[in-house]
Design a protein around this motif. Structure first.
Motif, mmCIF file in Angstrom:
data_model
loop_
_atom_site.group_PDB
_atom_site.id
_atom_site.type_symbol
_atom_site.label_atom_id
_atom_site.label_comp_id
_atom_site.label_asym_id
_atom_site.label_seq_id
_atom_site.Cartn_x
_atom_site.Cartn_y
_atom_site.Cartn_z
ATOM 1 N N LEU A 39 -1.331 -27.762 0.803
ATOM 2 C CA LEU A 39 -1.900 -29.032 1.209
ATOM 3 C C LEU A 39 -3.270 -28.838 1.832
ATOM 4 C CD1 LEU A 39 1.179 -30.863 2.796
ATOM 5 C CD2 LEU A 39 0.041 -31.399 0.655
ATOM 6 N N GLY A 40 -3.407 -27.788 2.649
ATOM 7 C CA GLY A 40 -4.685 -27.509 3.291
ATOM 8 C C GLY A 40 -5.796 -27.267 2.287
ATOM 9 N N ALA A 41 -5.470 -26.652 1.155
ATOM 10 C CA ALA A 41 -6.479 -26.393 0.129
ATOM 11 C C ALA A 41 -7.062 -27.704 -0.388
ATOM 12 C CB ALA A 41 -5.878 -25.582 -1.013
ATOM 13 N N PHE A 42 -6.220 -28.707 -0.632
ATOM 14 C CA PHE A 42 -6.703 -29.993 -1.115
ATOM 15 C C PHE A 42 -7.452 -30.750 -0.022
ATOM 16 C CE2 PHE A 42 -3.431 -29.016 -4.197
ATOM 17 C CZ PHE A 42 -4.063 -29.360 -5.377
ATOM 18 N N GLU A 43 -7.034 -30.576 1.206
ATOM 19 C CA GLU A 43 -7.754 -31.221 2.294
ATOM 20 C C GLU A 43 -9.139 -30.601 2.474
ATOM 21 O OE1 GLU A 43 -4.707 -30.415 5.023
ATOM 22 O OE2 GLU A 43 -3.444 -32.089 4.353
ATOM 23 N N PHE A 44 -9.237 -29.265 2.316
ATOM 24 C CA PHE A 44 -10.545 -28.611 2.356
ATOM 25 C C PHE A 44 -11.433 -29.111 1.219
ATOM 26 C CE2 PHE A 44 -8.647 -25.062 4.940
ATOM 27 C CZ PHE A 44 -9.543 -25.181 6.008
ATOM 28 N N LEU A 45 -10.861 -29.279 0.039
ATOM 29 C CA LEU A 45 -11.628 -29.797 -1.087
ATOM 30 C C LEU A 45 -12.102 -31.225 -0.807
ATOM 31 C CD1 LEU A 45 -9.543 -28.469 -4.127
ATOM 32 C CD2 LEU A 45 -11.781 -27.667 -3.353
ATOM 33 N N GLY A 46 -11.268 -32.011 -0.129
ATOM 34 C CA GLY A 46 -11.670 -33.353 0.251
ATOM 35 C C GLY A 46 -12.853 -33.344 1.199
ATOM 36 N N VAL A 47 -12.834 -32.426 2.162
ATOM 37 C CA VAL A 47 -13.972 -32.289 3.084
ATOM 38 C C VAL A 47 -15.224 -31.888 2.317
ATOM 39 C CG1 VAL A 47 -14.867 -31.035 5.077
ATOM 40 C CG2 VAL A 47 -12.457 -31.701 5.009
ATOM 41 N N ALA A 48 -15.091 -30.921 1.390
ATOM 42 C CA ALA A 48 -16.234 -30.486 0.584
ATOM 43 C C ALA A 48 -16.785 -31.643 -0.242
ATOM 44 C CB ALA A 48 -15.832 -29.324 -0.318
ATOM 45 N N ALA A 49 -15.889 -32.466 -0.815
ATOM 46 C CA ALA A 49 -16.324 -33.618 -1.603
ATOM 47 C C ALA A 49 -17.066 -34.623 -0.732
ATOM 48 C CB ALA A 49 -15.118 -34.284 -2.266
ATOM 49 N N SER A 50 -16.589 -34.825 0.489
ATOM 50 C CA SER A 50 -17.256 -35.746 1.407
ATOM 51 C C SER A 50 -18.670 -35.266 1.735
ATOM 52 C CB SER A 50 -16.432 -35.893 2.693
ATOM 53 O OG SER A 50 -17.070 -36.760 3.604
ATOM 54 N N LEU A 51 -18.820 -33.979 2.014
ATOM 55 C CA LEU A 51 -20.144 -33.425 2.306
ATOM 56 C C LEU A 51 -21.054 -33.487 1.082
ATOM 57 C CD1 LEU A 51 -19.073 -30.319 4.427
ATOM 58 C CD2 LEU A 51 -20.093 -32.453 5.262
ATOM 59 N N TYR A 52 -20.498 -33.249 -0.104
ATOM 60 C CA TYR A 52 -21.293 -33.337 -1.334
ATOM 61 C C TYR A 52 -21.815 -34.755 -1.544
ATOM 62 C CZ TYR A 52 -22.245 -33.679 -6.336
ATOM 63 O OH TYR A 52 -22.818 -33.946 -7.555
ATOM 64 N N LEU A 53 -20.947 -35.745 -1.362
ATOM 65 C CA LEU A 53 -21.368 -37.132 -1.515
ATOM 66 C C LEU A 53 -22.415 -37.510 -0.473
ATOM 67 C CD1 LEU A 53 -17.859 -38.681 -2.201
ATOM 68 C CD2 LEU A 53 -19.779 -38.674 -3.796
ATOM 69 N N LEU A 54 -22.251 -36.981 0.744
ATOM 70 C CA LEU A 54 -23.234 -37.236 1.791
ATOM 71 C C LEU A 54 -24.593 -36.652 1.423
ATOM 72 C CD1 LEU A 54 -23.668 -38.480 4.592
ATOM 73 C CD2 LEU A 54 -22.942 -36.301 5.588
ATOM 74 N N SER A 55 -24.585 -35.479 0.776
ATOM 75 C CA SER A 55 -25.842 -34.840 0.378
ATOM 76 C C SER A 55 -26.560 -35.641 -0.709
ATOM 77 C CB SER A 55 -25.575 -33.418 -0.119
ATOM 78 O OG SER A 55 -24.917 -33.419 -1.386
ATOM 79 N N LYS A 56 -25.815 -36.432 -1.494
ATOM 80 C CA LYS A 56 -26.406 -37.237 -2.557
ATOM 81 C C LYS A 56 -26.891 -38.594 -2.057
ATOM 82 C CE LYS A 56 -24.628 -37.431 -6.591
ATOM 83 N NZ LYS A 56 -23.690 -37.708 -7.707
ATOM 84 N N GLY A 57 -26.552 -38.924 -0.836
ATOM 85 C CA GLY A 57 -26.898 -40.235 -0.313
ATOM 86 C C GLY A 57 -28.355 -40.340 0.121
ATOM 87 N N HIS A 58 -28.742 -41.560 0.478
ATOM 88 C CA HIS A 58 -30.093 -41.840 0.963
ATOM 89 C C HIS A 58 -29.965 -42.604 2.281
ATOM 90 C CE1 HIS A 58 -31.692 -40.585 -2.946
ATOM 91 N NE2 HIS A 58 -30.716 -41.295 -3.492
ATOM 92 N N PRO A 59 -29.567 -41.875 3.333
ATOM 93 C CA PRO A 59 -29.245 -42.550 4.594
ATOM 94 C C PRO A 59 -30.448 -43.038 5.391
ATOM 95 C CG PRO A 59 -29.045 -40.184 4.854
ATOM 96 C CD PRO A 59 -29.350 -40.428 3.401
ATOM 97 N N GLY A 60 -31.664 -42.671 4.967
ATOM 98 C CA GLY A 60 -32.838 -43.101 5.713
ATOM 99 C C GLY A 60 -33.040 -42.280 6.971
ATOM 100 N N SER A 61 -33.799 -42.823 7.906
ATOM 101 C CA SER A 61 -34.129 -42.089 9.128
ATOM 102 C C SER A 61 -33.005 -42.202 10.148
ATOM 103 C CB SER A 61 -35.426 -42.638 9.729
ATOM 104 O OG SER A 61 -35.294 -44.025 10.000
ATOM 105 N N VAL A 62 -33.047 -41.305 11.123
ATOM 106 C CA VAL A 62 -32.039 -41.307 12.178
ATOM 107 C C VAL A 62 -32.231 -42.538 13.068
ATOM 108 C CG1 VAL A 62 -31.079 -40.052 14.123
ATOM 109 C CG2 VAL A 62 -31.972 -38.802 12.169
ATOM 110 N N SER A 63 -31.140 -43.240 13.320
ATOM 111 C CA SER A 63 -31.186 -44.412 14.194
ATOM 112 C C SER A 63 -30.473 -44.123 15.508
ATOM 113 C CB SER A 63 -30.531 -45.616 13.504
ATOM 114 O OG SER A 63 -29.148 -45.368 13.309
ATOM 115 N N LEU A 64 -30.656 -45.016 16.477
ATOM 116 C CA LEU A 64 -29.950 -44.869 17.740
ATOM 117 C C LEU A 64 -28.440 -44.968 17.544
ATOM 118 C CD1 LEU A 64 -32.196 -46.980 20.161
ATOM 119 C CD2 LEU A 64 -31.973 -44.478 20.048
#
Length: 273
Positions: A39-64
């Motif tokens: 189960l942990g292996a799939f949860e780690f893959l889920g975390v990796a997928a979340s970070l990958y999707l975040l890297s593809k995003g365009h979140p703009g500048s840092v806000s308060l």
């Protein structure tokens, strides 16, 4: 933008690291480490997928709001509630920028991992007896058609005077449904970072298939002591885990590719949410 991605990714990764460390450090010899590791292996893959999707995003500048959200996530993690921290941070990713689909998808996957790891077990602990009775009722009904005189009561299936099987929490179909949901959410968001209404039917189908797999295994377990030894204690449980997981992944991925490939106009014009 790079600074924003780095801050968001570092915060969620740190919170997940603390959560994983706490989860695995509290395991003892009574826990099925093989199952927990799978189960942990799939949860780690889920975390990796979340970070990958975040890297593809365009979140703009840092806000308060970003700074406050990151600080709050770190604080809640440090005081011993990483599960709540990640859940709140996933919600932050969902609402911070409505036009940034990839960042929203990253929040959805992070939230799905938390549901699998943290919230689903809490819910299950409150309604376990009711859910186990459903499993036992379905399994007992099927076994009664295969073994003359077989019956069930509560969470115990009676197939013979020498072979009675109690269905416990570790064998509940609920865990398979939770894992199927994580696979469905992760693969869908990696395929395209938004939902279509028809995705709901695919998720329900994936969970139904997992339920059928688990019920089938429990039926085998209840047939005889030798079947119990193989499917519950022996190599059969690894066969079941591998086949059920592979089917969940293959079913979702093939369905997404075939449906979106055959109906591109639906993907372009259907409302997403």
């Amino acid at each position: 933008m790079r600074t924003t991605k780095f801050i968001l990714a570092t915060t969620i990764l740190a919170a997940f690291a603390v959560f994983f460390f706490h989860t695995f450090s509290t395991l003892d010899e009574r826990v099925d480490l093989g199952g927990r590791a799978a189960l942990g292996a799939f949860e780690f893959l889920g975390v990796a997928a979340s970070l990958y999707l975040l890297s593809k995003g365009h979140p703009g500048s840092v806000s308060l709001t970003d700074l406050f959200g990151c600080a709050l996530a770190v604080l809640v993690t440090c005081v011993g509630f990483p599960g709540i921290s990640i859940t709140l941070f996933a919600l932050h990713l969902l609402v911070r920028n409505g036009d940034d689909l990839s960042t929203k998808a990253a929040g959805i996957v992070a939230g799905a991992v938390m549901v699998q790891m943290h919230w689903a077990p809490l819910v299950f602990s409150k309604i376990a007896f009711f859910l186990l009775q459903i499993d036992a009722g379905v399994v007992g009904w099927l076994v009664s058609h295969l073994v003359p005189g077989a019956s069930w009561s509560g969470t115990v299936v009676h197939s013979s005077s020498e072979h009675n099987v109690e269905i416990t929490s570790a064998c509940a179909s609920f865990h398979n449904l939770s894992l199927a949901s994580l696979c469905w959410v992760t693969l869908t968001m990696l395929h395209r970072p938004y939902w279509l209404k028809s995705d709901l039917y695919l998720g329900l189908t994936a969970m139904l298939v997992q339920f059928a797999f688990n019920v089938s295994r429990l039926v085998f377990v209840c047939l005889s002591p030798s079947m119990y030894d193989f499917w519950h204690e022996g190599f059969g449980k690894h066969i079941f885990s591998a086949v059920a997981t592979a089917c969940a992944i293959i079913l979702v991925q093939i369905s997404l590719v075939r449906r979106d490939g055959s109906s591109p106009e639906e993907c372009q014009h259907s409302s997403s949410y």
